[in-house]
Design a protein around this motif. Structure first.
Motif, PDB file in Angstrom:
ATOM      1  N   MET A   1      -1.186   3.138  -5.098  1.00  0.00           N
ATOM      2  CA  MET A   1      -2.559   3.620  -4.905  1.00  0.00           C
ATOM      3  C   MET A   1      -2.971   4.602  -6.014  1.00  0.00           C
ATOM      4  O   MET A   1      -2.145   5.360  -6.524  1.00  0.00           O
ATOM      5  CB  MET A   1      -2.689   4.284  -3.532  1.00  0.00           C
ATOM      6  CG  MET A   1      -2.611   3.281  -2.402  1.00  0.00           C
ATOM      7  SD  MET A   1      -4.021   2.143  -2.492  1.00  0.00           S
ATOM      8  CE  MET A   1      -3.204   0.582  -2.165  1.00  0.00           C
TER       9      MET A   1
ATOM     10  N   HIS B   1       1.802   5.269  -1.885  1.00  0.00           N
ATOM     11  CA  HIS B   1       1.414   6.410  -2.722  1.00  0.00           C
ATOM     12  C   HIS B   1       2.652   6.972  -3.409  1.00  0.00           C
ATOM     13  O   HIS B   1       3.580   7.413  -2.737  1.00  0.00           O
ATOM     14  CB  HIS B   1       0.745   7.502  -1.875  1.00  0.00           C
ATOM     15  CG  HIS B   1      -0.537   7.045  -1.259  1.00  0.00           C
ATOM     16  ND1 HIS B   1      -1.760   7.206  -1.868  1.00  0.00           N
ATOM     17  CD2 HIS B   1      -0.792   6.371  -0.105  1.00  0.00           C
ATOM     18  CE1 HIS B   1      -2.714   6.681  -1.107  1.00  0.00           C
ATOM     19  NE2 HIS B   1      -2.146   6.165  -0.022  1.00  0.00           N
TER      20      HIS B   1
ATOM     21  N   HIS C   1       0.880  -1.189   0.000  1.00  0.00           N
ATOM     22  CA  HIS C   1       0.000   0.000   0.000  1.00  0.00           C
ATOM     23  C   HIS C   1       0.903   1.220   0.000  1.00  0.00           C
ATOM     24  O   HIS C   1       1.523   1.552   1.012  1.00  0.00           O
ATOM     25  CB  HIS C   1      -0.910  -0.001   1.236  1.00  0.00           C
ATOM     26  CG  HIS C   1      -1.875   1.146   1.258  1.00  0.00           C
ATOM     27  ND1 HIS C   1      -3.212   0.974   1.535  1.00  0.00           N
ATOM     28  CD2 HIS C   1      -1.707   2.482   1.033  1.00  0.00           C
ATOM     29  CE1 HIS C   1      -3.824   2.148   1.482  1.00  0.00           C
ATOM     30  NE2 HIS C   1      -2.925   3.086   1.193  1.00  0.00           N
TER      31      HIS C   1
ATOM     32  N   LYS D   1      -9.272  -0.293  -5.672  1.00  0.00           N
ATOM     33  CA  LYS D   1      -9.260   0.373  -4.370  1.00  0.00           C
ATOM     34  C   LYS D   1     -10.505   1.224  -4.181  1.00  0.00           C
ATOM     35  O   LYS D   1     -10.754   2.141  -4.967  1.00  0.00           O
ATOM     36  CB  LYS D   1      -8.004   1.250  -4.257  1.00  0.00           C
ATOM     37  CG  LYS D   1      -7.934   2.126  -3.023  1.00  0.00           C
ATOM     38  CD  LYS D   1      -7.660   1.337  -1.767  1.00  0.00           C
ATOM     39  CE  LYS D   1      -7.714   2.200  -0.516  1.00  0.00           C
ATOM     40  NZ  LYS D   1      -6.559   3.063  -0.337  1.00  0.00           N
TER      41      LYS D   1
ATOM     42  N   HIS E   1      -4.723  -0.563   5.808  1.00  0.00           N
ATOM     43  CA  HIS E   1      -4.162   0.175   6.953  1.00  0.00           C
ATOM     44  C   HIS E   1      -5.032   0.096   8.212  1.00  0.00           C
ATOM     45  O   HIS E   1      -5.562   1.114   8.670  1.00  0.00           O
ATOM     46  CB  HIS E   1      -3.840   1.620   6.595  1.00  0.00           C
ATOM     47  CG  HIS E   1      -4.882   2.345   5.778  1.00  0.00           C
ATOM     48  ND1 HIS E   1      -6.192   2.417   6.134  1.00  0.00           N
ATOM     49  CD2 HIS E   1      -4.776   3.024   4.609  1.00  0.00           C
ATOM     50  CE1 HIS E   1      -6.848   3.122   5.231  1.00  0.00           C
ATOM     51  NE2 HIS E   1      -6.004   3.492   4.294  1.00  0.00           N
TER      52      HIS E   1
HETATM   53 ZN    ZN Z   1      -3.253   5.107   1.340  1.00  0.00          ZN
END
Ligand code: ZN
Ligand code: DOR
Length: 336
Positions: A38, A14, A12, A94, A165
């Motif tokens: 993501m 970014h 996970h 997602k 998360h």
């Molecule tokens: Zn995230």
């Protein structure tokens, strides 16, 4: 003292776009064999063409690093044909509840309205990654969303659902309830509580969503990670924002951890005499749960001081990492 990790994965992550992508992608590329990228760009990565173009920009920014960018589509209602075309290019989709976090305005407003897409994903074996927070009181948002995980896991028993998360002991309990649930956990939620964010001087660099919770939540998550719980994977949620958007009034949510993840995790697992489980937590669990075989890459970590830089700068960008300026007791020795 050293430890070798085979093909660590960050499930996970970014990477953003443009200059920020140029700055941060190589930092993950150095020490990970791959990661799940993501899709919360503006506009979101919610068409196959956009996803493929983004993947190309990522590959260019990685500058030859041995790093597999596993891609995620941004959830919306998709047709069967769209999903069939996207399938081989994505690890999954997602879902963000609308407005739950950074760049999630295009997210889902009513879960019942999108069930046809869940059904298609279930039939086609496409995993669903979920930002699981309600729009309630900030400390209760994850807890309030758990009923939705329960509902989805029952209603779509073949749909593979990742609780992204997770931050609470309650979420770990939910994880146990259904065979088709799995979860990621970040570094920060294993080491901080709300006290570190707002209990003394406000620390914007530890502000993220979901917000860090109570000591007993952290202890439960840490115990599960140290034991390499088979349904739990490292997903750092490393989320870079320019320093100007963190050290200001109206701080953006996100903790930037990518460059120090493995040293800090080694320090944490070493402290708890659990180094033997770091490999499973950082790679094998993800390989098994997502049925992926990452590129071969060995990261040798050694027990030696590592001063975390005050910031990472380049391409006109400046990002402050977690633990900026602090000395960690493990560092990356070499990458093979
Ligand atoms: Zn995230
Ligand atoms: O703190 C966060 N930052 N949580 C998220 O879910 C998104 C992320 C971001 O994109 O900045």
């Amino acid at each position: 003292m050293t430890i070798s990790l085979q093909s660590p994965l960050d499930m996970h992550l970014h990477f953003r776009d443009e200059e920020m992508l140029q700055l941060v992608a190589p930092l993950s590329g150095e020490s990970f064999a791959g990661g799940l990228i993501m899709p919360n760009l503006v506009p979101p990565v919610d068409h196959l063409e956009r996803l493929l173009a983004y993947r190309e920009r990522i590959t260019a920014a990685l500058k030859g690093a041995e790093f597999e960018p596993y891609m995620a589509l941004f959830f919306r209602q998709y047709s069967e044909q769209e999903l069939a075309e996207a399938r081989e290019h994505t690890l999954g989709i997602k879902l963000y509840p609308a407005g739950a976090t950074t760049n999630s305005e295009a997210g889902v407003k009513a879960m019942d309205a999108v069930e046809p897409t869940f059904k298609l994903m279930e039939e086609m074996g496409i995993p669903l990654f979920v930002h699981g927070e309600s729009d309630g009181f900030v400390m209760d948002r994850e807890k309030e969303f758990l009923g939705m995980y329960d509902y989805l896991a029952r209603k779509f028993p073949k749909l593979q659902i990742t609780m992204e998360h997770i931050t609470t002991a309650d979420a770990l309990e939910m994880l146990e309830q259904h065979e088709n649930l799995r979860a990621t956990v970040t570094l920060q939620h294993l080491v901080i509580t709300l006290d570190d964010v707002a209990g003394g001087m406000l620390n914007p660099h530890l502000f993220c969503k979901p917000i860090a919770k109570r000591p007993e939540d952290r202890e439960a998550l840490l115990a599960a990670a140290l034991a390499a719980h088979p349904k739990l994977m490292l997903g750092s949620d490393s989320a870079p924002h320019p320093v100007s958007q963190k050290e200001c009034c109206g701080c953006a949510a996100g903790v930037f951890t990518a460059p120090l993840l493995l040293p800090r995790l080694a320090q944490l697992f070493d402290k708890h005499a659990a180094l033997d489980n770091l490999q499973a937590f950082t790679s094998q669990n993800a390989q098994r749960l997502y049925n992926i075989t990452p590129r071969k890459k060995t990261i040798v970590l050694e027990k030696a001081d590592f001063v975390v830089p005050e910031s990472y700068e380049g391409f006109g960008q400046k990002v402050v990492p977690m633990h900026a300026g602090e000395t960690l007791t493990w560092r990356i020795h070499k990458v093979l």
